[in-house]
Design an enzyme around this catalytic site. Structure first.
Site, short mmCIF file in Angstrom:
data_model
loop_
_atom_site.label_atom_id
_atom_site.label_comp_id
_atom_site.label_asym_id
_atom_site.label_seq_id
_atom_site.Cartn_x
_atom_site.Cartn_y
_atom_site.Cartn_z
CD GLU A 261 -1.99 2.21 1.53
OE1 GLU A 261 -1.68 3.06 0.66
OE2 GLU A 261 -2.14 2.46 2.72
CB CYS A 295 -1.22 7.01 1.43
SG CYS A 295 -2.58 6.03 2.11
#
Length: 493
Positions: A261, A295
């Site tokens: 990720e 993110c």
């Protein structure tokens, strides 16, 4: 009704947590963990060595055999107890998130509550593992597919949402019969690792099911990924480091499964029929939550030229009212960035944007690790503020000529994590959203969202794999084909 009993805070020793015991790290390096807002020391500890990593993986390997056969009812009971402890200790956890990661009280409370919800959702996983019966091509044969635990899982977690992003891998992995070795980011050794170990210890999980090693990536990073015991490496962090993790996990002597990720450059698109006021509100929240250190944060705004002027005006007005300061104050929106290195990188981007003559709509000088929110208008799509991920409180506004141009801009670049589009036409929004190459797209909402039953993950250089719900069930288990035959089989020779 009796009032709940007060809960004493955990006494953190600064030790590693291996095989159910607290022990000093064996590296010569020491960690000096400090509050990014005040600079006050929080914890000093000896860091983990390669020998500590090996010990943790061996403990996890030994514990996994028995944990895999532990009844589902017992696993579920332990996970529900863990969730209850997180809820009961929410103020202690929130305070640690504020002090160690620079989280505002708003963000820290949100992170703690989401972690408890995630844990409760995962508590049902032991009962959700399903196999299949296949139709065999061979007469007299029965054919089955079972879902089995992978074994030992190595988890490397980041500093921005340290509690949640550690637990998002740790909890489902353990719920599905695996054991875990967790390596948190050094900037958040407590909230990303040691505090979690205390929570699992209090909940009563068997020794070796969770192990936590706090160490420097330059010393133990390669050994953590390349060790022969783990069958799966779950990494959350930058794309640059993720590439190295992926190569090490799949290119060595022991090929492992990997979930990455990674970074993002999430666009929020404002079409010409959008509710501009709502879009501006969402843009500010989606960018400046946790100082933009997320993110899936809104990294760039793509605005149709017909509504750009009004949108920029509304954004500037909202940003001007954001409180910058002590993250423990309940009304603070912008707290400190995580460390000096991060601040220097952000200031460099601001200086280059100013030197390039970009229109500065909002900004101000840094004070310590506090960087006020910055907004730049009419940013060229090729400029670094729009083309690259900026992990901080800087927001570029990009002008699109029309819907087609907006879609081209949204899909430009190497990332594809999250995205958003604002329009008052549902059919138009769905049509636009499905053309964005990203793992997630939200219509009339911010790009920041993570729900325990929805697939979380990215496309392109934003990563591999999916978290949450039955998507995590597939990631953290393996398909095992088993056949059974009655009587004798006739072979050709």
């Amino acid at each position: 009704m009796n009032a709940p009993q007060p809960v004493s805070s955990y006494a953190l020793s600064g030790d590693q947590y291996i095989n159910g015991r607290w022990q000093a790290g064996r590296s010569s390096r020491r960690l000096d963990d400090r509050d990014p807002y005040t600079g006050q020391p929080l914890l000093e500890m000896a860091m983990a060595s390669v020998a500590d990593v090996d010990q943790a993986y061996r403990a996890a390997e030994q514990a996994q055999v028995q944990w895999a056969t532990c009844p589902a009812t017992q696993k579920t009971a332990l996970l529900n107890r863990l969730a209850t402890i997180i809820e009961r200790r929410s103020e202690e956890i929130t305070a640690w998130l504020i002090r160690e990661s620079g989280s505002t009280r708003i963000k820290a409370g949100f992170e703690c509550a989401n972690t408890a919800n995630l844990t409760r959702e995962c508590a049902a996983m032991p009962f959700q593992v399903e196999g299949r019966i296949l139709t065999s091509h061979k007469p007299g044969e029965q054919s089955f597919v079972f879902r089995e635990p992978l074994g030992v899982v190595g988890v490397i977690s980041p500093w921005n949402f340290p509690l949640y992003l550690s637990m998002r891998s740790v909890v489902p992995a353990i719920a599905l019969g695996n054991t875990v070795v967790l390596k948190p980011a050094s900037d958040t050794a407590v909230t990303g690792g040691l505090l979690i170990a205390h929570l699992f210890e209090e909940a009563g999980f068997p020794a070796g099911v969770l192990n936590v090693v706090v160490g420097a990536g330059s010393e133990i990073g390669d050994a953590f990924v390349e060790h022969p015991v783990p069958r799966f490496i779950s990494f959350t962090g930058s794309t640059e480091v993720g590439r190295s993790v992926g190569r090490a996990a799949t290119g060595g002597a022991f090929i492992k499964r990997v979930a990455l990720e990674l970074g993002g450059n999430s666009p929020l698109v404002v079409l010409d029929d959008a509710d501009v006021e709502q879009a501006a509100h969402a843009a500010v929240v989606g960018r400046f939550l946790h100082q933009g250190q997320i993110c899936m944060s809104v990294n760039r705004i793509i605005v149709d030229r017909s509504v750009y002027a009004r949108f920029a005006e509304l954004v500037a007005e909202r940003v001007g009212n954001l409180k910058v300061g002590d993250p423990n104050d309940p009304d603070t929106v912008i707290g400190p960035v995580i460390n000096e290195q991060q601040l220097r990188g952000l200031l460099g981007k601001v200086e280059r944007a100013t030197a390039a003559g970009l229109q500065q709509i909002a900004g101000g000088p840094a004070a310590g690790l506090l960087l006020p929110p910055h907004v730049f208008g009419q940013v060229p799509p090729s400029h670094e503020l729009a083309a690259e991920e900026t992990f901080g409180p800087i927001l570029p506004l990009v002008v699109a000529q029309d819907e087609r141009h907006a879609l081209e801009l949204a899909n430009a670049g190497d990332y594809g994590l999250s995205s958003a589009v604002f329009t008052q036409d549902m059919a138009r929004g769905l049509g636009f959203a499905r053309q964005i190459v990203a793992g997630m797209t939200h219509i009339n909402d911010i790009t920041v969202d993570d729900q325990p039953n929805a697939p979380f993950g990215g496309e392109k250089n934003s990563g591999l794999g999916r978290f949450n719900g039955h998507y995590a069930l597939d990631e953290f288990t393996r398909a095992h084909w088993v056949t059974w035959r009655a009587g004798r089989q006739q072979y050709p020779f």
